[in-house]
Write a protein that holds these residues in place. Structure first.
Motif, PDB file in Angstrom:
ATOM      1  N   ARG A  47       0.847  -1.190   0.000  1.00 27.97           N
ATOM      2  CA  ARG A  47       0.000   0.000   0.000  1.00 27.97           C
ATOM      3  C   ARG A  47       0.883   1.241   0.000  1.00 27.97           C
ATOM      4  NH1 ARG A  47      -4.601   1.847   4.397  1.00 27.97           N
ATOM      5  NH2 ARG A  47      -5.313   3.625   3.179  1.00 27.97           N
ATOM      6  N   LEU A  48       1.925   1.243   0.845  1.00 26.23           N
ATOM      7  CA  LEU A  48       2.821   2.391   0.972  1.00 26.23           C
ATOM      8  C   LEU A  48       3.573   2.690  -0.318  1.00 26.23           C
ATOM      9  CD1 LEU A  48       4.315   1.364   4.424  1.00 26.23           C
ATOM     10  CD2 LEU A  48       2.964   3.437   4.019  1.00 26.23           C
ATOM     11  N   LEU A  49       4.161   1.661  -0.900  1.00 29.36           N
ATOM     12  CA  LEU A  49       5.013   1.856  -2.071  1.00 29.36           C
ATOM     13  C   LEU A  49       4.231   2.368  -3.287  1.00 29.36           C
ATOM     14  CD1 LEU A  49       7.915   1.632  -3.066  1.00 29.36           C
ATOM     15  CD2 LEU A  49       7.484  -0.787  -3.544  1.00 29.36           C
ATOM     16  N   PRO A  50       3.125   1.734  -3.670  1.00 27.20           N
ATOM     17  CA  PRO A  50       2.377   2.288  -4.805  1.00 27.20           C
ATOM     18  C   PRO A  50       1.856   3.707  -4.540  1.00 27.20           C
ATOM     19  CG  PRO A  50       1.736   0.019  -4.429  1.00 27.20           C
ATOM     20  CD  PRO A  50       2.590   0.437  -3.257  1.00 27.20           C
ATOM     21  N   ALA A  51       1.401   3.968  -3.316  1.00 29.32           N
ATOM     22  CA  ALA A  51       0.902   5.312  -3.006  1.00 29.32           C
ATOM     23  C   ALA A  51       1.999   6.358  -3.160  1.00 29.32           C
ATOM     24  CB  ALA A  51       0.319   5.347  -1.596  1.00 29.32           C
ATOM     25  N   ALA A  52       3.240   5.975  -2.859  1.00 23.74           N
ATOM     26  CA  ALA A  52       4.364   6.900  -3.020  1.00 23.74           C
ATOM     27  C   ALA A  52       4.547   7.300  -4.483  1.00 23.74           C
ATOM     28  CB  ALA A  52       5.646   6.271  -2.479  1.00 23.74           C
ATOM     29  N   ASP A  57      -3.352   0.803  -4.732  1.00 22.34           N
ATOM     30  CA  ASP A  57      -2.959  -0.134  -3.688  1.00 22.34           C
ATOM     31  C   ASP A  57      -2.798  -1.537  -4.278  1.00 22.34           C
ATOM     32  OD1 ASP A  57      -2.811  -1.711  -1.371  1.00 22.34           O
ATOM     33  OD2 ASP A  57      -4.445  -0.671  -0.363  1.00 22.34           O
ATOM     34  N   LEU A  58      -1.684  -2.196  -3.968  1.00 24.30           N
ATOM     35  CA  LEU A  58      -1.447  -3.549  -4.453  1.00 24.30           C
ATOM     36  C   LEU A  58      -1.520  -4.587  -3.335  1.00 24.30           C
ATOM     37  CD1 LEU A  58       1.479  -2.887  -6.967  1.00 24.30           C
ATOM     38  CD2 LEU A  58      -0.920  -3.368  -7.497  1.00 24.30           C
ATOM     39  N   LYS A  59      -1.861  -4.155  -2.137  1.00 19.49           N
ATOM     40  CA  LYS A  59      -1.964  -5.092  -1.017  1.00 19.49           C
ATOM     41  C   LYS A  59      -3.048  -6.126  -1.345  1.00 19.49           C
ATOM     42  CE  LYS A  59      -2.324  -5.228   4.016  1.00 19.49           C
ATOM     43  NZ  LYS A  59      -1.402  -6.329   4.120  1.00 19.49           N
ATOM     44  N   ILE A  67       5.122  -7.576  -9.310  1.00 17.91           N
ATOM     45  CA  ILE A  67       6.349  -7.639 -10.107  1.00 17.91           C
ATOM     46  C   ILE A  67       6.300  -6.621 -11.241  1.00 17.91           C
ATOM     47  CG2 ILE A  67       7.683  -9.093 -11.696  1.00 17.91           C
ATOM     48  CD1 ILE A  67       7.108 -11.425  -9.730  1.00 17.91           C
ATOM     49  N   ASN A  68       5.157  -6.469 -11.874  1.00 11.31           N
ATOM     50  CA  ASN A  68       5.009  -5.455 -12.914  1.00 11.31           C
ATOM     51  C   ASN A  68       5.297  -4.064 -12.347  1.00 11.31           C
ATOM     52  OD1 ASN A  68       4.269  -4.490 -15.584  1.00 11.31           O
ATOM     53  ND2 ASN A  68       2.421  -3.709 -14.579  1.00 11.31           N
ATOM     54  N   PHE A  69       4.776  -3.783 -11.161  1.00  9.36           N
ATOM     55  CA  PHE A  69       4.998  -2.479 -10.525  1.00  9.36           C
ATOM     56  C   PHE A  69       6.489  -2.250 -10.257  1.00  9.36           C
ATOM     57  CE2 PHE A  69       5.682   0.168  -6.840  1.00  9.36           C
ATOM     58  CZ  PHE A  69       4.947   1.304  -7.149  1.00  9.36           C
ATOM     59  N   ILE A  70       7.163  -3.235  -9.636  1.00  6.38           N
ATOM     60  CA  ILE A  70       8.570  -3.010  -9.298  1.00  6.38           C
ATOM     61  C   ILE A  70       9.447  -2.935 -10.542  1.00  6.38           C
ATOM     62  CG2 ILE A  70       8.355  -3.890  -6.947  1.00  6.38           C
ATOM     63  CD1 ILE A  70       9.835  -6.450  -7.870  1.00  6.38           C
ATOM     64  N   ARG A  71       9.109  -3.668 -11.573  1.00  6.05           N
ATOM     65  CA  ARG A  71       9.891  -3.576 -12.814  1.00  6.05           C
ATOM     66  C   ARG A  71       9.694  -2.198 -13.458  1.00  6.05           C
ATOM     67  NH1 ARG A  71      11.982  -7.008 -10.622  1.00  6.05           N
ATOM     68  NH2 ARG A  71      12.137  -9.194 -11.169  1.00  6.05           N
TER      69      ARG A  71
END
Length: 181
Positions: A47-52, A57-59, A67-71
């Motif tokens: 929740r924190l990381l995508p909101a940043a 929210d990906l929780k 994985i798509n988000f972090i890539r």
């Protein structure tokens, strides 16, 4: 005494990673429901990381979405501990102070950093290092490496246990974005 491996020990850090998030340990136990790094129900990283980044929210979402988000954002993960030997009956003890006292087998985070040609920043997902002297030594080594190589380093408030606007602000500030939540 049982030896507990890291749940994602086979995870390889993507070579394009610019931000490395360093945690402590994610045990390979039946009690651990995590499907990926920071995936336990009482952890709010997804929740924190995508909101940043102003993202949804990906929780609780699929691993493929995470994985798509972090890539997309060139983020990846590693934990300090690769495996640890614990007393029988303590396999589900995730407490950092307990794990630190067991003198675990460490991941070589600095060796991983040396392989990352695009790394710009590293954060450790714990704000304080009290009570974890062995982990503290490892974190301080990582911090010295980062300082010597012009890599931003920060201790971030743990994403575990609770979500708050204050915690979101800390995470958003590190990632250089303003929270939209």
């Amino acid at each position: 005494m049982p030896i507990i491996n890291h749940r994602f020990l086979s995870h390889s850090i993507h070579p394009d990673t610019e931000t490395l998030i360093v945690g402590t340990f994610n045990p390979e136990t039946a009690e651990n429901e995590a499907d990926f790094f920071y995936g336990r129900s009482r952890n709010f990283l997804w929740r924190l990381l995508p909101a940043a980044y102003g993202s949804e929210d990906l929780k609780g979402r699929a691993v493929a979405d995470k994985i798509n988000f972090i890539r997309t954002h060139k983020i990846d993960f590693i934990d300090l501990i690769a495996r640890v030997e614990v007393e029988a009956g303590q396999e589900a003890n995730y407490d950092d102070i307990y794990l630190d006292s067991k003198k675990p087998a460490w991941n070589d985070v600095i060796a991983q950093l040396e392989q990352l040609q695009h790394i710009k920043r590293v954060c450790f997902t714990r704000k304080t290092l009290g009570g974890i002297p062995h982990m503290k030594v490892r974190v301080e080594e990582i911090q010295r490496y980062c300082n010597a190589h012009g890599i931003e380093f920060s201790l971030l408030k743990t994403p575990a246990r609770t979500y708050s606007v204050h915690k979101q602000a800390i995470w958003s500030n590190f990632f250089g974005k303003t929270s939209t939540n």
